[in-house]
Design an enzyme around this catalytic site. Structure first.
Site, mmCIF file in Angstrom:
data_model
loop_
_atom_site.group_PDB
_atom_site.id
_atom_site.type_symbol
_atom_site.label_atom_id
_atom_site.label_comp_id
_atom_site.label_asym_id
_atom_site.label_seq_id
_atom_site.Cartn_x
_atom_site.Cartn_y
_atom_site.Cartn_z
ATOM 1 N N GLU A 30 73.657 20.662 -6.002
ATOM 2 C CA GLU A 30 73.107 22.060 -6.033
ATOM 3 C C GLU A 30 72.984 22.410 -7.421
ATOM 4 O O GLU A 30 72.839 23.492 -7.697
ATOM 5 C CB GLU A 30 73.761 23.031 -5.188
ATOM 6 C CG GLU A 30 73.926 22.660 -3.702
ATOM 7 C CD GLU A 30 74.433 23.880 -2.944
ATOM 8 O OE1 GLU A 30 74.909 24.940 -3.714
ATOM 9 O OE2 GLU A 30 74.697 23.577 -1.471
ATOM 10 N N GLY A 31 73.719 21.943 -8.508
ATOM 11 C CA GLY A 31 73.912 22.531 -9.744
ATOM 12 C C GLY A 31 75.122 23.099 -9.776
ATOM 13 O O GLY A 31 75.487 23.956 -10.856
#
Length: 339
Positions: free
Chosen positions: A307-308
């Site tokens: 997701e970062g």
């Protein structure tokens, strides 16, 4: 400068010759400032190095982060037909909705560390092809995703955070890493979203068959991206290159994001000079990949969410580095005697 227009994947490696390079003068000026601050030289360790890195790419001795942009690209993958994913592909779209509603980890980490988050879904209803049967993407599809990633970058940002979402993409990441850097496939494969031992064996088998089918393109990193990659991997490459054209430093997330960007490193080592890796993922292939691309992670928190999230967490450390760099007094300003 803007990212030069390219009409084929084969043109991407040559961009290393025309895109902005490190600003050695800004780096030296930042280093001189660090050595004038009220502390023993080098005593802030990696924080000093991060401040110098930012100076190098922003082209100023005292860089600041006024705008941090976070981009999460989402895609679906045909390789899921090989049973490599413990969750159904519908979860990709469901998680995109969760991101958009503010309910995911990346939303919280961006909020607390001051990053503006955008999530970009890349044709979730049209997964890439199964790479054990043929190329995952045509060159046209790969280039289209590349340019979607590039066009999403805000040239006014001071730093760019990159992440991904896509059921099945830990298999894609391991395939890209194995294709670009070699070694036994099993050393690149991990549990991803929770594969059991049988699931991991299915991943290994699928990747080995994919590498065999596409052995003719091994050695051509950008052709490997089309043959084995996904739309979110191509978009990450596009965003990395657009950031380079605008002298925007990039923070890559964990194994999947790093493996996507590592295709550029395999094409030309200079193409990732402006990139940091936010954290060392708990996915077993990530440390091997970091060694291959000669990157030291900012954090080691045993994360493997994607997701970062690790990149967004590292943004807080980068902000701390610049707060010290820009806010501390020099010996002269503070009236403190130097040694």
């Amino acid at each position: 400068m803007s990212l030069p227009s390219i009409a084929s994947l084969a043109e991407i490696p040559a961009l290393a010759d025309v895109l902005p390079a490190a600003d050695a003068a800004a780096a030296e000026a930042a280093r001189a400032r660090q050595n004038s601050l009220t502390k023993p030289p080098g005593s802030l360790g990696r924080l000093e190095q991060l401040a110098e890195f930012m100076a190098t790419w922003r082209g100023t001795a005292r860089p600041e982060i006024w705008r941090a942009q976070a981009l999460v690209f989402a895609g679906n993958h045909g390789i899921c037909a090989q049973g490599v994913n413990p969750y159904p592909q519908e979860v990709t779209a469901q998680m995109v909705a969760n991101f958009e509603q503010g309910g995911a980890a990346i939303n919280q980490l961006c909020a607390v560390n001051g990053a503006d988050l955008t999530v970009i879904a890349l044709e979730l209803g049209r997964p890439t092809a199964d790479f054990t049967e043929g190329p995952a993407m045509s060159e046209a599809d790969c280039l289209d995703a590349f340019w979607q990633g590039a066009s999403a970058v805000d040239e006014g940002a001071d730093v760019l955070i990159l992440g991904e979402m896509g059921i099945g993409n830990s298999t894609v990441a391991a395939a890209l890493a194995a294709a670009c850097f070699g070694g036994p496939v099993a050393e690149w494969v991990g549990p991803g979203t929770g594969s059991d031992k049988a699931g991991i064996h299915r991943k290994i088998d699928a990747i080995e068959r994919g590498l065999k089918r596409h052995e003719g393109v091994l050695g051509d990193a950008m052709a490997v991206l089309a043959a084995l990659g996904g739309r979110e991997q191509a978009a990450i490459c596009g965003a990395v290159m657009a950031a380079r054209s605008a002298r925007i430093p990039v923070i890559l997330d964990g194994f999947i994001c790093s493996a996507a960007a590592a295709v550029l490193y395999a094409a030309d080592k200079r193409l990732l000079d402006h990139c940091l890796v936010g954290h060392a993922s708990a996915e077993p292939g990530h440390r091997k990949l970091l060694a291959a691309i000669h990157k030291r992670p900012v954090l080691e928190f045993d994360m493997r969410l994607g997701e970062g999230s690790g990149a967004a967490l590292a943004l807080g450390i980068l902000r701390a580095a610049l707060a010290c760099h820009n806010g501390m007094a020099t010996f002269g300003e503070a009236g403190v005697s130097e040694a």
